[in-house]
Design a protein around this motif. Structure first.
Motif, PDB file in Angstrom:
ATOM      1  N   VAL A  50       0.769  -1.125  -0.246  1.00 37.10           N
ATOM      2  CA  VAL A  50      -0.015  -0.258   0.121  1.00 37.10           C
ATOM      3  C   VAL A  50       0.782   1.421  -0.330  1.00 37.10           C
ATOM      4  O   VAL A  50       0.940   2.186  -0.945  1.00 37.10           O
ATOM      5  CB  VAL A  50      -0.936  -0.282   1.566  1.00 37.10           C
ATOM      6  N   TYR A  51       2.503   1.287   0.628  1.00 35.07           N
ATOM      7  CA  TYR A  51       2.737   2.913   1.111  1.00 35.07           C
ATOM      8  C   TYR A  51       3.798   2.031  -0.096  1.00 35.07           C
ATOM      9  O   TYR A  51       3.233   3.373  -0.741  1.00 35.07           O
ATOM     10  CB  TYR A  51       3.984   1.942   2.194  1.00 35.07           C
ATOM     11  N   GLY A  52       4.110   2.016  -0.879  1.00 33.46           N
ATOM     12  CA  GLY A  52       4.800   1.604  -2.432  1.00 33.46           C
ATOM     13  C   GLY A  52       4.094   2.291  -3.245  1.00 33.46           C
ATOM     14  O   GLY A  52       4.035   2.651  -4.308  1.00 33.46           O
ATOM     15  N   ILE A  55       2.165  -1.508  -7.275  1.00 30.49           N
ATOM     16  CA  ILE A  55       3.154  -2.289  -6.212  1.00 30.49           C
ATOM     17  C   ILE A  55       1.479  -2.771  -5.460  1.00 30.49           C
ATOM     18  O   ILE A  55       1.732  -4.092  -5.114  1.00 30.49           O
ATOM     19  CB  ILE A  55       3.483  -1.045  -5.657  1.00 30.49           C
ATOM     20  N   LEU A  56       0.431  -2.281  -5.943  1.00 29.31           N
ATOM     21  CA  LEU A  56      -0.395  -3.024  -5.514  1.00 29.31           C
ATOM     22  C   LEU A  56      -1.294  -4.261  -5.484  1.00 29.31           C
ATOM     23  O   LEU A  56      -1.793  -4.915  -4.645  1.00 29.31           O
ATOM     24  CB  LEU A  56      -1.889  -1.661  -5.256  1.00 29.31           C
ATOM     25  N   GLY A  85       0.649  -6.254  -3.629  1.00 27.94           N
ATOM     26  CA  GLY A  85      -0.152  -6.369  -2.560  1.00 27.94           C
ATOM     27  C   GLY A  85      -1.569  -7.432  -2.898  1.00 27.94           C
ATOM     28  O   GLY A  85      -1.867  -8.249  -1.951  1.00 27.94           O
ATOM     29  N   LEU A  86      -1.765  -7.416  -3.790  1.00 34.75           N
ATOM     30  CA  LEU A  86      -3.297  -8.806  -4.869  1.00 34.75           C
ATOM     31  C   LEU A  86      -3.044 -10.019  -3.729  1.00 34.75           C
ATOM     32  O   LEU A  86      -3.377 -10.625  -3.110  1.00 34.75           O
ATOM     33  CB  LEU A  86      -3.358  -8.805  -5.727  1.00 34.75           C
ATOM     34  N   PRO A  87      -1.589 -10.758  -4.060  1.00 35.84           N
ATOM     35  CA  PRO A  87      -1.386 -11.360  -3.954  1.00 35.84           C
ATOM     36  C   PRO A  87      -1.091 -11.712  -2.131  1.00 35.84           C
ATOM     37  O   PRO A  87      -1.639 -13.182  -1.889  1.00 35.84           O
ATOM     38  CB  PRO A  87       0.184 -12.227  -4.636  1.00 35.84           C
ATOM     39  N   ALA A  88      -0.829 -10.616  -1.762  1.00 36.14           N
ATOM     40  CA  ALA A  88      -0.367 -10.820  -0.541  1.00 36.14           C
ATOM     41  C   ALA A  88      -1.852 -11.187   0.482  1.00 36.14           C
ATOM     42  O   ALA A  88      -2.030 -11.746   1.472  1.00 36.14           O
ATOM     43  CB  ALA A  88      -0.131  -9.934   0.384  1.00 36.14           C
ATOM     44  N   PHE A  89      -3.118  -9.317  -0.434  1.00 30.95           N
ATOM     45  CA  PHE A  89      -4.226 -10.187   0.086  1.00 30.95           C
ATOM     46  C   PHE A  89      -4.656 -11.840   0.186  1.00 30.95           C
ATOM     47  O   PHE A  89      -5.679 -11.432   0.359  1.00 30.95           O
ATOM     48  CB  PHE A  89      -5.493  -9.104  -0.637  1.00 30.95           C
ATOM     49  N   VAL A  90      -5.320 -11.895  -0.928  1.00 27.43           N
ATOM     50  CA  VAL A  90      -5.130 -13.419  -1.105  1.00 27.43           C
ATOM     51  C   VAL A  90      -4.831 -14.701  -0.433  1.00 27.43           C
ATOM     52  O   VAL A  90      -5.300 -15.228   0.336  1.00 27.43           O
ATOM     53  CB  VAL A  90      -5.360 -14.478  -2.500  1.00 27.43           C
TER      54      VAL A  90
END
Length: 120
Positions: A92-94, A102-103, A107-112
């Protein structure tokens, strides 16, 4: 569900190992410059900063792998949640300060993965 969440966590960890390699060892190469949208002079000038940044990505990967192999499943689960949360915050920061992609890329793989870890 546990196998799927473990696979997803491993994929996020592997992604961060790849980022570590790009930032620590390949920063000035055409491949890394293309991935991060940098010029050759910029890459040369920021080589040590990128290596430091890569090391932090390595710590994220190490934490995720640690959570996967921790002998007590309940604690390993919490370790995974913590490090996936760290990846999300960094993404999110990046995404807000550097590149919006970067999101989606981090971010998306980490969220999933976090969603699957949370329900497993």
């Amino acid at each position: 569900m546990t196998i799927i969440s473990a696979i997803l966590v491993a994929l996020v960890a592997i992604e961060h190992v790849y980022i570590l390699i790009l930032e620590m060892f390949l920063w000035t190469t055409p491949r890394a410059r293309k991935a991060f949208g940098t010029s050759k002079p910029f890459a040369e000038d920021t080589k040590s900063l990128a290596a430091n940044q890569g090391l932090y990505n390595g710590f994220l990967a190490a934490g995720l792998f640690w959570g996967l192999i921790y002998p007590e499943a309940a604690i390993g689960h919490q370790i995974q949640i913590f490090f996936l949360g760290c990846v999300l915050v960094a993404a999110v920061y990046g995404g807000l300060t550097a590149k919006r992609s970067i999101l989606f890329v981090q971010g998306l793989p980490a969220f999933v993965a976090l969603a699957f870890v949370s329900i497993s």
